[in-house]
Write an enzyme that holds these catalytic residues in place. Sequence first.
Site, PDB file in Angstrom:
ATOM      1  N   GLY A   1       1.131  -0.899   0.059  1.00 54.40           N
ATOM      2  CA  GLY A   1      -0.062  -0.178  -0.071  1.00 54.40           C
ATOM      3  C   GLY A   1       1.070   1.615  -0.479  1.00 54.40           C
ATOM      4  O   GLY A   1       0.570   2.438  -0.252  1.00 54.40           O
TER       5      GLY A   1
ATOM      6  N   GLU B   1       2.006  -8.251  -2.962  1.00 58.67           N
ATOM      7  CA  GLU B   1       1.440  -8.621  -2.389  1.00 58.67           C
ATOM      8  C   GLU B   1       1.041  -9.784  -2.482  1.00 58.67           C
ATOM      9  O   GLU B   1      -0.039 -11.116  -2.386  1.00 58.67           O
ATOM     10  CB  GLU B   1       0.114  -7.687  -3.010  1.00 58.67           C
TER      11      GLU B   1
END
Length: 739
Positions: A144, A169
Site C-alpha cells: 500500500g 502482495e
Amino acid sequence: METGSDTSRTREQSKSTRQDSHAAGNTNASGSAGGRVILERLSNGVAVIRLGDVQERVVTFTVARMDGLKAALDSLKSNRPKGLVVIGPHEEMFTAGADIGMIHRVQDAPTGEGLARTGQLLFDQIAGLGCTTVAAISGPCVGGGCELALACDYRIITESKKSTIGLPETKLGIIPGFGGTQRLPRLVGVPKALDIILAGKTLKPKQALACGLVDKIVRYEQLETLAVDIASRKVTPKRVRPGIVDRILSSTKMGRAFVKKKAWPALRKQTKGFYPAPESAFGAVFHGLDRGLEEGLRNEARELGRMIVTPECKALVHVYYLSEAAKGLGKVASKDLNGLYSIVIGAGAMGAGVAAALARGECNVILKDRSEADLNRGWTQIQTEVARARSLSTTEKSFVLNRIERTLTDVPNMSTANFVIEAIVEELGVKQAVLRQVSEQISKDAIIATNTSSLSVSAIAAGIDNPQRVVGMHFFNPVSKMPLVEIVRGEQTGDRTIAIVAALTTRLGKFPIVVKDVPGFLVNRILFPYLNEAAHLIKDGYSVSAIDKAALQFGMPMGTVRLLDEVGLDIAAHVCDSMSNGYGERMRGPNYAKDLTNAGRKGKKSGGGFYDYTEGAEIPFAGLRDLLKITAPAKPGEDLVTVTDRLLYGMINEAILCLDEGVAGQPSVEAANQIDLGSIMGFGFPPFRGGILYYADSLGAKRIHDRLIELERNHGPRFHPCKGLALRMKTGRSLRDKI
Ligand code: NAI
C-alpha cells in the site's frame, strides 16, 4: 487538532532535514496512536503529510491510519495547497503496506472489496488534488505504501540500503488492491509491471530508477528539501520513461495481446496452477488497460475481495507470521553478535557454505581444514558463490571475500574467538576429539556449534567443559540456497547459547527453528516416512514417474524419487540406516538407496540413480526393477490418490508425534508454528498449504485417522495412527494444539 509531544518531536526532525528553507506553518495530527498521520502546512504553501510518529519503527495502513490520512486529505481539499509531499516518520520507514492482521481478519469477499475501494478512493484523492504531489521515500515503501507513492506525480527515494519499493502482495496470496495493478503498468510499461507484480518484487533504489518507478535517488539529508522544491515546482526532475518498445507493447491493444500471449504460459509454469493471486493480478492489469482506469480500479477491488478469502491467501499469511516469529527467536541476543569472530572447521561443501554465509552476514571468519586441496576447493566454492550473488555489488563482494581467512594450521588469536562451528566428517570420535581440543583453546563462554546431520549433539558435547555452550546448528545443503537452520538443543545446551545462535541465524538471512536432539532432528524425521514410502511404493510395483507425478501434483517442488537422487543415494542410504536404528519398525523399508549406491548409482551427482541424467533431462532407469529385484507386477495406470496418501499420511502422523514429543519449539514459542516452518523451509512442503500441521488441520483429525487405519490395514503397521491423533479426534481439538 492537537499537537502533542510526539508531534513536536516529529517536527524537530522534519525541520532539521528540511534545512530550514521553509519555516513550518501549522501542524495537525489525525488518526489515533499507532495510526497517526501528521499534516503540516509550510509557509511556501506546500503541505507535508507525515505517515506515523517518529518512534514508530514500522508504519502500516491500519484502519486508524487510513482514517487519519482521509482527514488530512479532506482538510487539503477545502484549502488546497500549492503542492503536497508525503513522507515517512524517519529515515528507516516510509510505509510497509497494509496491516497484515487486517488482511488476515477479512472473512468475506465483499469486505475485502470494500477495503480495497477505501484505499483506492483515498489515493484517488491524492491523484486528484490538483497540485504537484511528491512521495519522499526512505526505508521500505512497499504494498500500500508503494501504491500511495504511485498516486503521486513524483517519487524520490534515498540511497539507503533500507530503501526499497515494490508490490509484494502476491506473496501473501492477494493482489495489489489500492490501485497498484493499474498505476504501475501506466508508469513503467506492462512488461516491467508484470515482472514486479506477478513475482511480488521489491526493488532497490537503482533498479527502481532504471525502470522509472522513481524519479531520483538522493541522500536522506536532501530528501525533504528536494521533495518540497519539486512540490512547489521550483525543481522538476527528469523522468525515466519506458522505452519505445515497452510503450508500444503497453499502449496498443495489439502490443498488449502480444505480451499477454507470451507472459501467460510463463506465469502458469511458475504458479503450476497452485497460486491464484498472480493469475488474478495478471488479469487485473490487462482488464484495466483495455477498459480504462476507473473500471480497472473497480475490477481490481473485486479481484482483491476474491483473493483475500482464498485458502491460499490464508495459508500464505500464516507462513508470513511463522517466518516473522522465527526471526524474533534470537532478538534478545542480537547485541551479543557485535564483533563476532568465528571459526569454521572443515572446508567441504557445508563448511565452505557456512563460511560464506557468515562473511555475507558481516562476520569475520577463519576457515580451517586439514588438507590443502580441500581448503582450496572450499575457497573456490566460496569465490564462485560470491561472484554469482546478484544482490551484492562488486565492492560488497570483495568485502565478503576479505572477511574470510584460510588456514591449515593454527588459528590466529584463537583465544579471542567467540563462535566456532565444525563441519568435518560425520564421525562421532573425530568430532568429539576436534571440538574438545578447540574448547580448551577458546574462551569459556564461546559458542561451540556442530553441523552434524545425524549424530547426537549431547554425545558430541560429552567431555567438553561448559557443555551449555555446545549446540547443533544444522544447515541444509546447499547452504547458500536453503533458508532454514535447525538449532539443536543438546541435553545441556543453555538458553543463552540457543538465543545467540538463533540471532546469528537471523543475521545470516536464514530462519531458525529450535529442535530436540533426536535422530533426524525435526526436518529429516518428518521427511523420512515420505522418502521411505517411495521405496515401499517401488517395491509394490509403482513406477518412479507415478510417484513423482503424485508429489508434484500435491505441490511439492520436486518428485519424491527425484529428491532422493538429488540428495545423493549414498547419503540417503546412511540416513535409512540411522532412522531405522533410531525409530525401529515404522521407519524400516527397503534400502534401495544402498543397493543403487553399491551398483555405482549414487544419484544425480554420479549421472544416475533411480533416474538416468543426460543433458539436463532425466529418464527413469530402465534396469531398476532388475537391479532392485522387484517381483511385484508393475502397476498399470496411475492410482495417484493412493500414491499421494501413502506418501503424505505417514509424514503427517510423524509431524503430530513430533508436536506431542516436544521435538520442535521452546517454551513459550508455539511448537506447531516451528514444525510448519520447518516443513516449508526444510523440504519444500507447499507454502500455499501453510505447512504440514496447518494442512493436516484443514483435513481434520478424523479424516486423517480413518485413512491411516485403512492404510495400516492394507500396507502395514508403519501407518498406525499415533495416540495424539486419536485423542484429538475424540476431543475435537486442533491438530496444531499441543496436548
Ligand atoms: P565434506 O566431506 O565435503 O567435507 C568435510 C571437510 O572436513 C573436508 O574438507 C575435510 O578435509 C575436512 N576435515 C575433516 N577432518 C578435519 C579436521 N580434523 N580438521 C579440519 N578439517 C577436517 O563433508 P560435508 O558434506 O561438507 O559435511 C560436513 C558435515 O556437515 C558432516 O557432519 C555432515 O553430516 C554435515 N552435513 C552435511 C550435509 C550435506 O548434505 N552434505 C547437510 C547437513 C549437514
